[in-house]
Write a protein that holds these residues in place. Structure first.
Motif, PDB file in Angstrom:
ATOM      1  N   UNK A 183      -7.456  -4.404 -11.629  1.00 25.35           N
ATOM      2  CA  UNK A 183      -8.034  -4.765 -10.323  1.00 25.35           C
ATOM      3  C   UNK A 183      -9.400  -5.401 -10.566  1.00 25.35           C
ATOM      4  N   UNK A 184      -9.390  -6.484 -11.337  1.00 22.20           N
ATOM      5  CA  UNK A 184     -10.643  -7.101 -11.763  1.00 22.20           C
ATOM      6  C   UNK A 184     -11.057  -8.295 -10.902  1.00 22.20           C
ATOM      7  N   UNK A 185     -10.242  -8.643  -9.901  1.00 25.46           N
ATOM      8  CA  UNK A 185     -10.575  -9.759  -9.029  1.00 25.46           C
ATOM      9  C   UNK A 185     -10.903  -9.308  -7.609  1.00 25.46           C
TER      10      UNK A 185
ATOM     11  N   UNK B 210      -1.505  -7.831  -6.128  1.00 26.87           N
ATOM     12  CA  UNK B 210      -2.109  -6.500  -6.217  1.00 26.87           C
ATOM     13  C   UNK B 210      -3.596  -6.539  -5.896  1.00 26.87           C
ATOM     14  N   UNK B 211      -4.318  -7.511  -6.451  1.00 27.95           N
ATOM     15  CA  UNK B 211      -5.752  -7.599  -6.193  1.00 27.95           C
ATOM     16  C   UNK B 211      -6.047  -7.971  -4.746  1.00 27.95           C
ATOM     17  N   UNK B 212      -5.201  -8.798  -4.153  1.00 25.20           N
ATOM     18  CA  UNK B 212      -5.394  -9.169  -2.752  1.00 25.20           C
ATOM     19  C   UNK B 212      -5.194  -7.973  -1.826  1.00 25.20           C
ATOM     20  N   UNK B 213      -4.159  -7.189  -2.085  1.00 31.00           N
ATOM     21  CA  UNK B 213      -3.905  -6.005  -1.256  1.00 31.00           C
ATOM     22  C   UNK B 213      -5.002  -4.962  -1.484  1.00 31.00           C
ATOM     23  N   UNK B 214      -5.397  -4.765  -2.743  1.00 30.93           N
ATOM     24  CA  UNK B 214      -6.459  -3.798  -3.049  1.00 30.93           C
ATOM     25  C   UNK B 214      -7.785  -4.202  -2.417  1.00 30.93           C
ATOM     26  N   UNK B 215      -8.001  -5.506  -2.235  1.00 31.51           N
ATOM     27  CA  UNK B 215      -9.230  -6.000  -1.606  1.00 31.51           C
ATOM     28  C   UNK B 215      -9.209  -5.843  -0.090  1.00 31.51           C
ATOM     29  N   UNK B 216      -8.062  -5.448   0.455  1.00 36.24           N
ATOM     30  CA  UNK B 216      -7.965  -5.235   1.893  1.00 36.24           C
ATOM     31  C   UNK B 216      -7.584  -6.460   2.688  1.00 36.24           C
ATOM     32  N   UNK B 217      -7.095  -7.507   2.009  1.00 36.70           N
ATOM     33  CA  UNK B 217      -6.704  -8.718   2.732  1.00 36.70           C
ATOM     34  C   UNK B 217      -5.455  -8.449   3.580  1.00 36.70           C
ATOM     35  N   UNK B 218      -4.530  -7.674   3.056  1.00 34.62           N
ATOM     36  CA  UNK B 218      -3.297  -7.349   3.769  1.00 34.62           C
ATOM     37  C   UNK B 218      -2.739  -6.048   3.220  1.00 34.62           C
TER      38      UNK B 218
ATOM     39  N   UNK C 154       1.334 -13.065 -13.480  1.00 39.37           N
ATOM     40  CA  UNK C 154       0.169 -13.617 -12.780  1.00 39.37           C
ATOM     41  C   UNK C 154       0.275 -13.420 -11.273  1.00 39.37           C
ATOM     42  N   UNK C 155       1.465 -13.610 -10.710  1.00 42.28           N
ATOM     43  CA  UNK C 155       1.609 -13.450  -9.256  1.00 42.28           C
ATOM     44  C   UNK C 155       1.517 -11.980  -8.845  1.00 42.28           C
ATOM     45  N   UNK C 156       1.970 -11.073  -9.694  1.00 41.58           N
ATOM     46  CA  UNK C 156       1.766  -9.644  -9.421  1.00 41.58           C
ATOM     47  C   UNK C 156       0.271  -9.326  -9.406  1.00 41.58           C
ATOM     48  N   UNK C 157      -0.456  -9.862 -10.381  1.00 42.37           N
ATOM     49  CA  UNK C 157      -1.904  -9.649 -10.457  1.00 42.37           C
ATOM     50  C   UNK C 157      -2.595 -10.152  -9.191  1.00 42.37           C
ATOM     51  N   UNK C 158      -2.182 -11.306  -8.722  1.00 43.22           N
ATOM     52  CA  UNK C 158      -2.755 -11.860  -7.490  1.00 43.22           C
ATOM     53  C   UNK C 158      -2.454 -10.957  -6.302  1.00 43.22           C
TER      54      UNK C 158
ATOM     55  N   UNK D 130       0.814  -1.222   0.000  1.00 46.54           N
ATOM     56  CA  UNK D 130       0.000   0.000   0.000  1.00 46.54           C
ATOM     57  C   UNK D 130       0.844   1.268   0.000  1.00 46.54           C
ATOM     58  N   UNK D 131       2.155   1.146  -0.137  1.00 45.79           N
ATOM     59  CA  UNK D 131       3.038   2.327  -0.074  1.00 45.79           C
ATOM     60  C   UNK D 131       2.694   3.375  -1.129  1.00 45.79           C
ATOM     61  N   UNK D 132       2.349   2.904  -2.336  1.00 40.89           N
ATOM     62  CA  UNK D 132       2.005   3.820  -3.433  1.00 40.89           C
ATOM     63  C   UNK D 132       0.592   3.508  -3.920  1.00 40.89           C
ATOM     64  N   UNK D 133      -0.017   4.467  -4.601  1.00 41.64           N
ATOM     65  CA  UNK D 133      -1.384   4.272  -5.087  1.00 41.64           C
ATOM     66  C   UNK D 133      -1.496   3.141  -6.097  1.00 41.64           C
ATOM     67  N   UNK D 134      -0.388   2.816  -6.765  1.00 40.86           N
ATOM     68  CA  UNK D 134      -0.402   1.711  -7.733  1.00 40.86           C
ATOM     69  C   UNK D 134       0.100   0.404  -7.114  1.00 40.86           C
ATOM     70  N   UNK D 135       0.212   0.389  -5.790  1.00 39.99           N
ATOM     71  CA  UNK D 135       0.574  -0.820  -5.027  1.00 39.99           C
ATOM     72  C   UNK D 135       2.003  -1.295  -5.317  1.00 39.99           C
TER      73      UNK D 135
END
Length: 434
Positions: free
Chosen positions: A421-423, A295-303, A289-293, A128-133
């Motif tokens: 951020x489609x997931x 990024x979406x996990x952090x954007x979803x608020x998991x961590x 693929x792992x970046x996509x995972x 979450x350091x930057x707006x683009x994760x």
């Protein structure tokens, strides 16, 4: 007490990045002819010479010399005084057929069963350091280089700039791993010869301070721009002179800037480079693929921070391993009120994301000629966008137009699709979050 963490970036004119861009430009050209092309292309650049080698399986034919020279010209090596320029450099190609032993492990009768093009482990990361994760040090280093290149191309200020440059950013973090200030910025930029070294050094330093830094700050969010305190150290061309640069000053090779390409050293790296490789090589596709995972996990608020590792065996479709580390920042709670463990998060990721090579390629459109633009300023943290590009084949996904009495084929493709951020909603549902 806190600590300091440093990352670097390089410009498109850095010799290693010149090599990366040529390799990816060749990959893109093969994919324009045949989306099923299998490509592994390495490039070397040095004084007055470019050499590309590698293994290819394709139905198309690429004029290597043309692609190489167009790429070098676009970067900005257009003057003979650089000792490396698009018009006069030698171009050698030793590209040959792909090994049938590798090909038989990748291609299957059912595309869904496509095997991994190699063994290895790949890593994705988000914070979450930057707006683009992205991690702040490497992201700021990239922006410095992008804006400096913008100034050079505009040609209105700092007209002495040449294509080769590097940046380095050191961030001070507190004990809670939060960035609190910028400690040091280093910028080394190639330049024209000046009348005196003293005048040259002072002028470039002042221009970086008064032109580049304010321009960079304008691109940043308030929370990041405020970290530029008045006491940060600015080091410009510390050796005192940088006239000789590019492939004349240093030999460049594909794949020597893998930390610049990823997260600036903020997490592990499997060692496999990206540029010049088609997406059947999981070094590239699985890293996306792992970046996509992550990024979406952090954007979803998991961590607030997440690191994802996946591993493959050559010729096998399913990954042989998946690992997750949230560095103790997981915020998602189960129905019993307990925080999810990293192993439980990995199990959910396994159910949500199909990590077979074919599925990754299909999800992100990685059989399209989209890779040259990834070869500079990092493969991650970039904006996703759609653009219509020219291809040399015709199928159900292409658009045919009659231009000057000749049929031309075009295709709409997505660039940097792994940054979508489609997931997020799927993840929130899987974790029971609103």
């Amino acid at each position: 007490m806190g600590y300091l963490f440093t990352s670097e970036s390089v410009s498109e004119g850095h010799p290693d990045k010149v090599a990366d861009q040529i390799s990816d430009a060749l990959l893109d050209e093969f994919l324009r002819w045949d989306p099923d092309s299998k490509v592994a292309c390495e490039t070397l650049v040095t004084t007055g010479l470019t050499m590309s080698s590698g293994e290819v399986t394709t139905k198309g034919y690429v004029y290597v010399d043309d692609v190489v020279r167009k790429t070098i010209k676009k970067i900005g090596y257009t003057k003979a005084e650089y000792k490396f320029d698009a018009d006069s450099c030698g171009v050698i190609s030793t590209i040959h057929d792909q090994s049938p032993d590798i090909y038989r492990g990748v291609v299957r009768n059912k595309k869904e069963n496509q095997g991994a093009g190699d063994q290895g482990m790949m890593f994705g990361y988000a914070t979450t350091e930057m707006d683009n994760y992205m991690p702040m040090p490497v992201e700021l280093a990239h922006i410095l280089m992008q804006e400096l290149a913008g100034i050079r191309r505009e040609g209105k200020k700092m007209k002495y700039l040449r294509p080769d440059s590097k940046s380095q950013v050191t961030i001070e973090y507190d004990d809670n791993n939060k960035p609190v200030r910028i400690d040091t910025i280093v910028v080394s930029t190639q330049h024209d010869e000046f009348d005196t070294d003293k005048n040259m050094q002072q002028r470039i330093h002042d221009d970086i301070k008064n032109i580049l830094i304010p321009r960079v700050r304008k691109t940043l969010s308030r929370r990041t721009s405020d970290l530029f305190k008045s006491d940060f150290h600015l080091l410009v061309n510390p050796t005192g002179k940088f006239v000789i640069g590019g492939p004349y000053g240093d030999t460049g090779l594909t794949g020597r800037k893998i930390i610049v390409d990823t997260y600036g050293g903020k997490c592990a790296h499997g060692g496999g480079a990206f540029s010049g490789k088609d997406a059947s090589k999981v070094d590239r596709s699985a890293a996306y693929a792992t970046r996509h995972i992550a990024k979406n996990m952090v954007a979803a608020g998991i961590a607030d921070e997440m690191f994802v590792q996946v591993a493959y065996a050559i010729g096998l479709a399913e990954p042989v391993g998946l690992f997750v580390n949230t560095y103790g920042t997981c915020k998602a709670k189960k129905s019993n009120g307990k925080i999810y463990t990293d192993s439980e998060i990995a199990e959910i990721i396994n159910k949500l994301f199909d990590l077979r090579p074919y599925a990754i390629i299909k999800r992100f459109g990685l059989n399209n000629p989209i890779f040259e633009r990834t070869a500079t300023y990092g493969h991650f943290g970039r904006d996703t966008y759609v653009e219509e590009i020219k291809v040399y084949y015709k199928n159900k996904d292409t658009i045919t137009r009659n231009i000057n009495g000749e049929e031309k084929h075009f295709k709409k493709v997505v660039f940097f699709a792994w940054e979508k951020l489609d997931y997020v909603n799927k993840i929130k549902k899987a974790f029971g979050l609103k």
